[in-house]
Design a protein around this motif. Structure first.
Motif, short mmCIF file in Angstrom:
data_model
loop_
_atom_site.label_atom_id
_atom_site.label_comp_id
_atom_site.label_asym_id
_atom_site.label_seq_id
_atom_site.Cartn_x
_atom_site.Cartn_y
_atom_site.Cartn_z
N GLY A 183 0.77 -1.24 0.00
CA GLY A 183 0.00 0.00 0.00
C GLY A 183 0.80 1.28 0.00
N MET A 184 2.02 1.27 -0.52
CA MET A 184 2.84 2.48 -0.49
C MET A 184 2.75 3.32 -1.76
SD MET A 184 4.07 2.56 2.45
CE MET A 184 3.90 1.39 3.78
N GLY A 185 2.00 2.87 -2.74
CA GLY A 185 1.79 3.66 -3.94
C GLY A 185 0.67 4.66 -3.74
N PRO A 186 0.36 5.48 -4.77
CA PRO A 186 -0.68 6.50 -4.61
C PRO A 186 -2.06 5.93 -4.31
CG PRO A 186 0.07 6.33 -6.91
CD PRO A 186 1.04 5.55 -6.07
N MET A 187 -2.39 4.77 -4.89
CA MET A 187 -3.71 4.19 -4.61
C MET A 187 -3.77 3.67 -3.17
SD MET A 187 -5.27 4.86 -7.34
CE MET A 187 -6.81 3.97 -7.19
N ARG A 210 7.81 -2.21 0.93
CA ARG A 210 9.20 -2.68 0.93
C ARG A 210 10.23 -1.55 0.84
NH1 ARG A 210 10.27 -7.92 0.18
NH2 ARG A 210 8.51 -9.33 -0.16
N THR A 211 9.77 -0.32 0.66
CA THR A 211 10.69 0.81 0.49
C THR A 211 10.57 1.74 1.68
OG1 THR A 211 10.38 0.64 -1.91
CG2 THR A 211 11.38 2.66 -1.06
N GLN A 212 11.64 1.86 2.46
CA GLN A 212 11.58 2.60 3.71
C GLN A 212 11.26 4.07 3.50
OE1 GLN A 212 11.59 1.05 6.71
NE2 GLN A 212 10.92 3.06 7.46
N SER A 213 11.78 4.66 2.42
CA SER A 213 11.49 6.08 2.18
C SER A 213 10.01 6.32 1.96
CB SER A 213 12.30 6.58 0.98
OG SER A 213 11.96 5.85 -0.20
N LYS A 214 9.35 5.39 1.29
CA LYS A 214 7.90 5.51 1.08
C LYS A 214 7.15 5.31 2.40
CE LYS A 214 7.85 4.07 -3.77
NZ LYS A 214 7.31 3.08 -4.75
N ILE A 215 7.64 4.37 3.20
CA ILE A 215 7.02 4.15 4.50
C ILE A 215 7.16 5.39 5.38
CG2 ILE A 215 7.21 2.81 6.64
CD1 ILE A 215 8.01 0.41 4.87
N ASP A 216 8.34 6.00 5.35
CA ASP A 216 8.55 7.23 6.13
C ASP A 216 7.60 8.34 5.68
OD1 ASP A 216 10.59 5.93 7.45
OD2 ASP A 216 12.19 6.80 6.23
N GLN A 219 4.10 7.49 6.99
CA GLN A 219 4.02 7.70 8.43
C GLN A 219 3.87 9.17 8.78
OE1 GLN A 219 7.62 5.58 9.63
NE2 GLN A 219 6.37 4.03 10.66
N LYS A 220 4.53 10.02 8.01
CA LYS A 220 4.45 11.45 8.25
C LYS A 220 3.09 12.01 7.89
CE LYS A 220 6.56 15.86 6.90
NZ LYS A 220 7.63 16.52 6.11
N HIS A 221 2.55 11.59 6.76
CA HIS A 221 1.34 12.22 6.23
C HIS A 221 0.05 11.48 6.59
CE1 HIS A 221 3.44 15.31 3.99
NE2 HIS A 221 4.29 14.41 3.57
N TYR A 232 2.73 0.79 10.18
CA TYR A 232 3.42 0.53 8.91
C TYR A 232 4.47 -0.56 9.12
CZ TYR A 232 1.16 4.83 7.44
OH TYR A 232 0.23 5.79 7.13
N VAL A 233 4.54 -1.47 8.14
CA VAL A 233 5.45 -2.60 8.25
C VAL A 233 6.29 -2.70 6.98
CG1 VAL A 233 5.65 -5.10 8.57
CG2 VAL A 233 3.78 -3.86 9.68
N ASN A 234 7.60 -2.68 7.15
CA ASN A 234 8.51 -2.92 6.03
C ASN A 234 8.74 -4.42 5.95
OD1 ASN A 234 10.60 -3.15 4.19
ND2 ASN A 234 11.62 -1.30 4.87
N VAL A 235 8.08 -5.07 5.00
CA VAL A 235 8.15 -6.53 4.91
C VAL A 235 9.46 -7.01 4.29
CG1 VAL A 235 5.65 -6.84 4.87
CG2 VAL A 235 6.88 -6.52 2.71
N ALA A 236 10.30 -6.08 3.85
CA ALA A 236 11.61 -6.48 3.33
C ALA A 236 12.47 -7.10 4.41
CB ALA A 236 12.32 -5.27 2.72
N GLN A 237 12.13 -6.87 5.68
CA GLN A 237 12.91 -7.42 6.80
C GLN A 237 12.70 -8.92 6.96
OE1 GLN A 237 11.20 -6.43 10.84
NE2 GLN A 237 9.72 -5.30 9.59
N PHE A 238 11.66 -9.46 6.34
CA PHE A 238 11.35 -10.87 6.52
C PHE A 238 11.87 -11.70 5.35
CE2 PHE A 238 7.81 -8.49 8.54
CZ PHE A 238 8.09 -8.82 9.86
N THR A 239 12.60 -12.74 5.66
CA THR A 239 13.09 -13.66 4.61
C THR A 239 12.18 -14.88 4.48
OG1 THR A 239 14.53 -14.75 6.22
CG2 THR A 239 15.48 -12.95 4.91
N ASP A 240 11.31 -15.05 5.44
CA ASP A 240 10.44 -16.22 5.48
C ASP A 240 8.98 -15.75 5.53
OD1 ASP A 240 8.92 -18.25 7.62
OD2 ASP A 240 10.11 -19.26 6.08
N LEU A 241 8.13 -16.33 4.68
CA LEU A 241 6.73 -15.91 4.62
C LEU A 241 5.99 -16.22 5.91
CD1 LEU A 241 5.64 -16.89 0.99
CD2 LEU A 241 6.41 -14.68 1.85
N ASN A 242 6.34 -17.32 6.55
CA ASN A 242 5.68 -17.67 7.82
C ASN A 242 6.04 -16.66 8.91
OD1 ASN A 242 4.27 -19.98 6.97
ND2 ASN A 242 6.13 -21.21 7.12
N GLU A 243 7.28 -16.17 8.87
CA GLU A 243 7.69 -15.14 9.83
C GLU A 243 6.89 -13.86 9.61
OE1 GLU A 243 11.73 -12.69 11.20
OE2 GLU A 243 11.77 -14.02 9.45
#
Length: 419
Positions: A183-187, A210-216, A219-221, A232-243
């Motif tokens: 959900g980090m795009g305009p829609m 997955r992009t921290q700048s977009k998450i930031d 979070q601000k707006h 907000y969750v950056n899912v890039a931190q997870f290497t495992d789908l179950n995690e």
């Protein structure tokens, strides 16, 4: 009258051309386009050409004008519509005409589309009540009503069981857990805004990306409000789908999600989204894939025993558009936050065809103007030497780079007109 328009002739064949519009008929309206917001769906349309389900097979010989998120002013009204529409009024168009033929402005018609200076609004649009008056202060906000209506339509399409029955109550669950995946795009940002300020509010909104700048930026707006927590969750931190699944469930105390929205057509998102549904949860596949054979794994056990539901939406309807108009006119939804670039009609072909490689949010075309692609965050972060950009930067600094009425008025007054 002459118009300058970006026309599609086939796959990846866009041409900016000046041509004469036909004589206005009694059941038509001549309109000026001021703004068109570029939709990712137009990129898919251009890629597919005549293979797109809404593009005519003979587009090579009878080209269509692209663009379906636009706003402008009425120039002349045919006799049939003179009691309903007036010259000088602002307008927006609901592109989803809901015709059996699937014909839509921006996809199917030779004389109406957003990437043009002047258009003829045909009887198909008018007879379907898809030309709507707009009283907002800016044209760019009007151009963003159509994408907002798509989000509104998606939220309205979700449904949940009436307790003790198999009857359904439409809409997201009040005071529930809602997740916007990808959900980090305009829609996605419009969906966050609508979840916070629409008629039905969840108690929690989780947004993944997955992009921290977009998450930031989000979070601000789009921070938490008293009635709704936003996480907000950056899912890039997870290497495992179950995690990733375990983490998302922990955020809602393992209750599961009452409403799951998928904003990127990725199989992994769909599988995780299916797995985290609560009992009677509703899964909405919002993102439109290009591949007609796109498939993913979902949990059928839960469909049977946990009464989970699955829906997909493609655009809003006219009622959704009317709601979007009110929300913007009343300043309840601030679509200005999703604009990151502006440009002129002379740059529209390049930007339309290269959407996936141009990062950021919405790209707004001022169709009467000749402008390069202007990256708003970059504009205010760099030194400017040309007087035009120096003054535009001064305006944008006041709003920390957020597009505004003052900025639009400046462009409309001082930018060069398209020839």
């Amino acid at each position: 009258m002459f118009t300058t328009a970006l026309r599609l002739y086939g796959k990846n064949d866009l041409r900016l051309e000046k041509f004469m519009l036909p004589k206005l008929q009694d059941d038509e309206i001549l309109a000026k386009v001021i703004c068109d917001s570029i939709c990712f769906s137009t990129w898919k349309e251009v890629n597919q050409g005549e293979n797109h389900k809404k593009v005519p097979n003979d587009v090579a010989n009878n080209p269509i004008i692209v663009g379906h998120e636009f706003c402008g002013e009425i120039v002349s009204v045919g006799k049939k519509w003179q009691t309903q529409f007036k010259v000088g009024e602002k307008y927006v168009v609901q592109a989803n005409l809901q015709l059996p033929s699937l014909a839509c402005p921006g996809y199917s018609f030779p004389y109406i589309g957003g990437e043009a200076t002047y258009i003829i609004i045909p009887k198909e649009v008018l007879n379907q009540n898809c030309l709507l008056a707009y009283k907002g202060k800016t044209f760019f906000e009007g151009a963003l009503i159509e994408p907002l209506s798509c989000v509104i339509g998606a939220f309205n399409a979700n449904y949940h069981l009436v307790e003790g029955s198999y009857n359904h109550k439409m809409g997201i669950k009040p005071n529930g857990n809602l997740i916007i995946m990808g959900g980090m795009g305009p829609m996605g940002m419009l969906a966050i805004d609508y979840a916070l300020h629409g008629p039905i509010n969840p108690k929690r909104v989780i947004v993944t990306g997955r992009t921290q700048s977009k998450i930031d930026y989000c979070q601000k707006h789009y921070p938490s409000e008293t009635h709704c927590e936003v996480i907000y969750v950056n899912v890039a931190q997870f290497t495992d789908l179950n995690e990733q699944k375990r983490h998302l469930m922990q955020l809602v105390d393992n209750e599961g999600y009452d409403d799951v929205f998928i904003f990127v057509p990725e199989k992994e998102l769909i599988t995780i989204g299916s797995a985290i549904l609560a009992t009677d949860g509703c899964f909405n596949f919002f993102a439109g894939p290009q591949d007609s054979q796109f498939e993913a794994t979902i949990n059928f056990y839960d469909i049977h025993y946990a009464f989970t539901h699955y829906v997909g939406t493609s655009g809003g309807n006219t009622d959704d558009m009317r709601e979007g108009i009110k929300l913007i006119e009343q300043k309840k939804i601030n679509v200005n936050k999703i604009v990151t670039h502006i440009l002129g009609l002379d740059t529209a072909a390049y930007v339309t065809m290269n959407q996936p490689t141009i990062s950021g949010g919405k790209k707004v075309i001022y169709t009467q103007k000749s402008l390069p692609l202007i990256d708003l965050p970059k504009l205010i972060s760099q030194e400017q030497s040309e007087p035009f950009y120096i003054e535009l930067k001064k305006i944008l600094v006041k709003t920390e780079g957020i597009w505004s009425k003052e900025a639009e008025d400046y462009i409309l007054k001082y930018a060069d007109n398209i020839e």
